[in-house]
Design a protein around this motif. Structure first.
Motif, PDB file in Angstrom:
ATOM      1  N   GLU A  56      48.469  47.287  52.132  1.00 30.30           N
ATOM      2  CA  GLU A  56      48.952  47.926  50.909  1.00 30.30           C
ATOM      3  C   GLU A  56      48.487  47.182  49.664  1.00 30.30           C
ATOM      4  OE1 GLU A  56      52.900  50.384  52.310  1.00 30.30           O
ATOM      5  OE2 GLU A  56      53.162  48.612  51.038  1.00 30.30           O
ATOM      6  N   PHE A  57      48.444  45.861  49.745  1.00 32.83           N
ATOM      7  CA  PHE A  57      47.950  45.094  48.599  1.00 32.83           C
ATOM      8  C   PHE A  57      46.485  45.437  48.326  1.00 32.83           C
ATOM      9  CE2 PHE A  57      45.684  41.415  46.896  1.00 32.83           C
ATOM     10  CZ  PHE A  57      46.382  41.213  45.711  1.00 32.83           C
ATOM     11  N   GLY A  58      45.711  45.608  49.383  1.00 32.26           N
ATOM     12  CA  GLY A  58      44.310  45.980  49.218  1.00 32.26           C
ATOM     13  C   GLY A  58      44.158  47.320  48.519  1.00 32.26           C
ATOM     14  N   ALA A  59      45.043  48.268  48.842  1.00 30.27           N
ATOM     15  CA  ALA A  59      44.996  49.581  48.198  1.00 30.27           C
ATOM     16  C   ALA A  59      45.308  49.466  46.709  1.00 30.27           C
ATOM     17  CB  ALA A  59      45.987  50.530  48.875  1.00 30.27           C
ATOM     18  N   CYS A  60      46.291  48.627  46.371  1.00 30.81           N
ATOM     19  CA  CYS A  60      46.654  48.435  44.959  1.00 30.81           C
ATOM     20  C   CYS A  60      45.517  47.775  44.191  1.00 30.81           C
ATOM     21  CB  CYS A  60      47.923  47.601  44.853  1.00 30.81           C
ATOM     22  SG  CYS A  60      49.393  48.417  45.508  1.00 30.81           S
ATOM     23  N   ALA A  61      44.841  46.814  44.831  1.00 36.33           N
ATOM     24  CA  ALA A  61      43.711  46.148  44.195  1.00 36.33           C
ATOM     25  C   ALA A  61      42.562  47.131  43.963  1.00 36.33           C
ATOM     26  CB  ALA A  61      43.248  44.975  45.046  1.00 36.33           C
ATOM     27  N   LYS A  62      42.338  48.030  44.931  1.00 41.42           N
ATOM     28  CA  LYS A  62      41.295  49.040  44.769  1.00 41.42           C
ATOM     29  C   LYS A  62      41.639  49.990  43.622  1.00 41.42           C
ATOM     30  CE  LYS A  62      39.618  49.151  49.561  1.00 41.42           C
ATOM     31  NZ  LYS A  62      39.488  49.985  50.780  1.00 41.42           N
ATOM     32  N   MET A  63      42.903  50.392  43.540  1.00 40.93           N
ATOM     33  CA  MET A  63      43.309  51.283  42.465  1.00 40.93           C
ATOM     34  C   MET A  63      43.177  50.602  41.111  1.00 40.93           C
ATOM     35  SD  MET A  63      44.290  54.058  41.147  1.00 40.93           S
ATOM     36  CE  MET A  63      44.841  55.190  42.427  1.00 40.93           C
ATOM     37  N   GLY A  64      43.585  49.330  41.044  1.00 35.46           N
ATOM     38  CA  GLY A  64      43.421  48.590  39.799  1.00 35.46           C
ATOM     39  C   GLY A  64      41.969  48.523  39.376  1.00 35.46           C
ATOM     40  N   GLY A  65      41.085  48.318  40.351  1.00 34.52           N
ATOM     41  CA  GLY A  65      39.658  48.290  40.059  1.00 34.52           C
ATOM     42  C   GLY A  65      39.139  49.630  39.590  1.00 34.52           C
ATOM     43  N   CYS A  66      39.647  50.705  40.165  1.00 34.54           N
ATOM     44  CA  CYS A  66      39.229  52.051  39.751  1.00 34.54           C
ATOM     45  C   CYS A  66      39.611  52.322  38.300  1.00 34.54           C
ATOM     46  CB  CYS A  66      39.858  53.093  40.663  1.00 34.54           C
ATOM     47  SG  CYS A  66      39.195  53.142  42.338  1.00 34.54           S
ATOM     48  N   ILE A  67      40.837  51.957  37.936  1.00 36.12           N
ATOM     49  CA  ILE A  67      41.279  52.167  36.554  1.00 36.12           C
ATOM     50  C   ILE A  67      40.441  51.336  35.598  1.00 36.12           C
ATOM     51  CG2 ILE A  67      43.224  51.960  34.968  1.00 36.12           C
ATOM     52  CD1 ILE A  67      45.083  52.343  37.379  1.00 36.12           C
ATOM     53  N   ARG A  68      40.174  50.077  35.989  1.00 34.34           N
ATOM     54  CA  ARG A  68      39.373  49.195  35.133  1.00 34.34           C
ATOM     55  C   ARG A  68      37.973  49.775  34.920  1.00 34.34           C
ATOM     56  NH1 ARG A  68      35.750  45.592  36.546  1.00 34.34           N
ATOM     57  NH2 ARG A  68      36.431  45.656  38.725  1.00 34.34           N
ATOM     58  N   ARG A  69      37.350  50.255  35.996  1.00 34.78           N
ATOM     59  CA  ARG A  69      35.995  50.796  35.858  1.00 34.78           C
ATOM     60  C   ARG A  69      35.967  52.109  35.091  1.00 34.78           C
ATOM     61  NH1 ARG A  69      35.980  49.142  41.169  1.00 34.78           N
ATOM     62  NH2 ARG A  69      36.069  51.269  41.975  1.00 34.78           N
ATOM     63  N   SER A  70      37.082  52.828  35.075  1.00 29.27           N
ATOM     64  CA  SER A  70      37.123  54.096  34.345  1.00 29.27           C
ATOM     65  C   SER A  70      37.089  53.887  32.829  1.00 29.27           C
ATOM     66  CB  SER A  70      38.375  54.891  34.728  1.00 29.27           C
ATOM     67  OG  SER A  70      39.531  54.355  34.114  1.00 29.27           O
ATOM     68  N   MET A  71      37.354  52.665  32.365  1.00 29.72           N
ATOM     69  CA  MET A  71      37.289  52.364  30.932  1.00 29.72           C
ATOM     70  C   MET A  71      36.470  51.089  30.707  1.00 29.72           C
ATOM     71  SD  MET A  71      41.259  51.237  30.286  1.00 29.72           S
ATOM     72  CE  MET A  71      42.071  50.004  31.323  1.00 29.72           C
ATOM     73  N   LEU A  72      35.357  51.003  31.426  1.00 30.10           N
ATOM     74  CA  LEU A  72      34.521  49.806  31.420  1.00 30.10           C
ATOM     75  C   LEU A  72      33.941  49.507  30.044  1.00 30.10           C
ATOM     76  CD1 LEU A  72      33.757  47.766  33.582  1.00 30.10           C
ATOM     77  CD2 LEU A  72      31.630  49.018  33.952  1.00 30.10           C
ATOM     78  N   ALA A  73      33.740  50.518  29.225  1.00 24.21           N
ATOM     79  CA  ALA A  73      33.154  50.309  27.900  1.00 24.21           C
ATOM     80  C   ALA A  73      34.041  49.434  27.015  1.00 24.21           C
ATOM     81  CB  ALA A  73      32.911  51.652  27.215  1.00 24.21           C
ATOM     82  N   LEU A  74      35.329  49.378  27.332  1.00 25.01           N
ATOM     83  CA  LEU A  74      36.268  48.612  26.509  1.00 25.01           C
ATOM     84  C   LEU A  74      36.495  47.200  27.025  1.00 25.01           C
ATOM     85  CD1 LEU A  74      38.920  51.388  25.821  1.00 25.01           C
ATOM     86  CD2 LEU A  74      36.977  50.705  24.414  1.00 25.01           C
ATOM     87  N   ALA A  75      35.918  46.874  28.177  1.00 26.14           N
ATOM     88  CA  ALA A  75      36.122  45.546  28.763  1.00 26.14           C
ATOM     89  C   ALA A  75      35.744  44.405  27.819  1.00 26.14           C
ATOM     90  CB  ALA A  75      35.359  45.431  30.081  1.00 26.14           C
ATOM     91  N   PRO A  76      34.670  44.512  27.020  1.00 26.12           N
ATOM     92  CA  PRO A  76      34.323  43.408  26.111  1.00 26.12           C
ATOM     93  C   PRO A  76      35.369  43.144  25.028  1.00 26.12           C
ATOM     94  CG  PRO A  76      32.429  44.842  26.458  1.00 26.12           C
ATOM     95  CD  PRO A  76      33.616  45.542  27.026  1.00 26.12           C
ATOM     96  N   LEU A  77      36.319  44.047  24.862  1.00 26.54           N
ATOM     97  CA  LEU A  77      37.337  43.870  23.823  1.00 26.54           C
ATOM     98  C   LEU A  77      38.583  43.151  24.343  1.00 26.54           C
ATOM     99  CD1 LEU A  77      37.184  47.400  22.140  1.00 26.54           C
ATOM    100  CD2 LEU A  77      35.792  45.381  21.685  1.00 26.54           C
ATOM    101  N   ALA A  78      38.697  42.986  25.654  1.00 23.31           N
ATOM    102  CA  ALA A  78      39.879  42.359  26.246  1.00 23.31           C
ATOM    103  C   ALA A  78      39.891  40.862  25.957  1.00 23.31           C
ATOM    104  CB  ALA A  78      39.916  42.603  27.744  1.00 23.31           C
ATOM    105  N   ASP A  79      41.079  40.294  25.743  1.00 19.70           N
ATOM    106  CA  ASP A  79      41.190  38.850  25.510  1.00 19.70           C
ATOM    107  C   ASP A  79      41.905  38.142  26.659  1.00 19.70           C
ATOM    108  OD1 ASP A  79      43.874  39.498  25.162  1.00 19.70           O
ATOM    109  OD2 ASP A  79      43.855  39.196  22.989  1.00 19.70           O
ATOM    110  N   TYR A  80      42.104  38.828  27.790  1.00 22.19           N
ATOM    111  CA  TYR A  80      42.670  38.203  28.987  1.00 22.19           C
ATOM    112  C   TYR A  80      42.241  39.021  30.194  1.00 22.19           C
ATOM    113  CZ  TYR A  80      46.265  41.808  29.647  1.00 22.19           C
ATOM    114  OH  TYR A  80      46.920  42.996  29.880  1.00 22.19           O
ATOM    115  N   ASN A  81      42.425  38.455  31.374  1.00 21.62           N
ATOM    116  CA  ASN A  81      42.088  39.157  32.612  1.00 21.62           C
ATOM    117  C   ASN A  81      43.203  40.154  32.925  1.00 21.62           C
ATOM    118  OD1 ASN A  81      41.141  40.016  35.076  1.00 21.62           O
ATOM    119  ND2 ASN A  81      41.688  38.129  36.173  1.00 21.62           N
TER     120      ASN A  81
END
Length: 261
Positions: A56-81
């Motif tokens: 289940e943790f693996g599924a949550c990590a995959k979902m988190g990654g999917c959301i992150r990649r769906s807004m990848l253009a904004l990643a350079p604006l983040a100030d934390y992980n």
């Protein structure tokens, strides 16, 4: 557990020994390595709960990654992980699946997508502290597009920019993520889509005129009921290098998810 007082000082692993220091202690703690055998964890019935938690943790990590990649253009604006925060949000949604057994609980983002609204990619400078005016927008699922109306923004009044950088621009990102579902013997995620629009660069000391921006996903991308459209918005700072070249400042800006559909 033992305390190493004299002799060889080391940290980490050494053979069957592990050395480390606890907060507030000057001495090095040394102990033998423990834990269950890997094969036992993978096969033994007594470790079924552990295996279910891993799955289940693996599924949550995959979902988190999917959301992150769906807004990848904004990643350079983040100030934390912010990825662990997305994973945690996915876990919250996973626990809302009360019908599936442990180890097979789904992450139905489409049913709880409102939990994403307001998610910030920043901790030091949040978007609302910079753009102090509500944004008007609409999301059209049928046509896979969004429309944002930027208001007139006056520096020092409803636009509070850092004086360190002379230029800024807006980034509008439209993404789409499918639910993470347990099918057969494993979790499956659907396709991820995103599309971004970058405005022109504007001088930070001048009045920003009201404008409209539209973003659309590819026509070939098919949206189902199990998909969530995510609208995110960011403001990025820049430094002018030449008359025609502007260098975006990494981590110079802020972003957030402003809407879902």
């Amino acid at each position: 557990m033992a305390i190493l007082k004299n002799g060889l000082e080391f940290s980490g692993g050494l053979g069957n020994l592990s050395a480390y220091r606890l907060p507030g202690m000057k001495q090095t703690i040394i102990r033998t390595k423990g834990g269950a055998d890997k094969k036992k964890i993978l096969k033994s019935p007594s470790f079924k709960l552990t295996r279910d938690n891993y799955t289940e943790f693996g599924a949550c990590a995959k979902m988190g990654g999917c959301i992150r990649r769906s807004m990848l253009a904004l990643a350079p604006l983040a100030d934390y992980n912010y990825t662990p925060m997305l994973n945690s949000l996915a876990k919250t949604i996973q626990l809302l699946d009360t019908e599936s057994p442990r180890g097979k609980r789904n992450v139905f983002l489409s049913q709880h997508k409102h939990l994403l609204t307001g998610f910030s990619l920043n901790r030091n400078t949040i978007f609302e502290s910079v753009v102090r005016h509500p944004m008007q927008f609409s999301i059209d699922r049928d046509h896979k597009q969004t429309h944002i109306q930027f208001p007139e923004l006056m520096p020092g009044v409803n636009l509070m920019l850092s004086k360190q950088y002379p230029l800024f621009r807006f980034i509008v990102n439209l993404g789409c993520v499918r639910d993470m579902c347990f099918i057969g013997k494993e979790y499956h995620a659907g396709n991820i889509a995103n599309s971004s629009v970058y405005t022109d660069w504007f001088h930070a000391s001048q009045l920003f005129q009201a404008m409209d921006v539209s973003v659309q996903l590819k026509d070939t991308f098919v949206i189902s009921d199990q998909m969530t459209i995510i609208l995110s918005l960011g403001i990025q700072m820049g430094i002018q290098i030449t008359d025609t070249l502007v260098n975006p400042v990494k981590y110079g800006g802020c972003a957030k998810i402003i809407g879902v559909a």
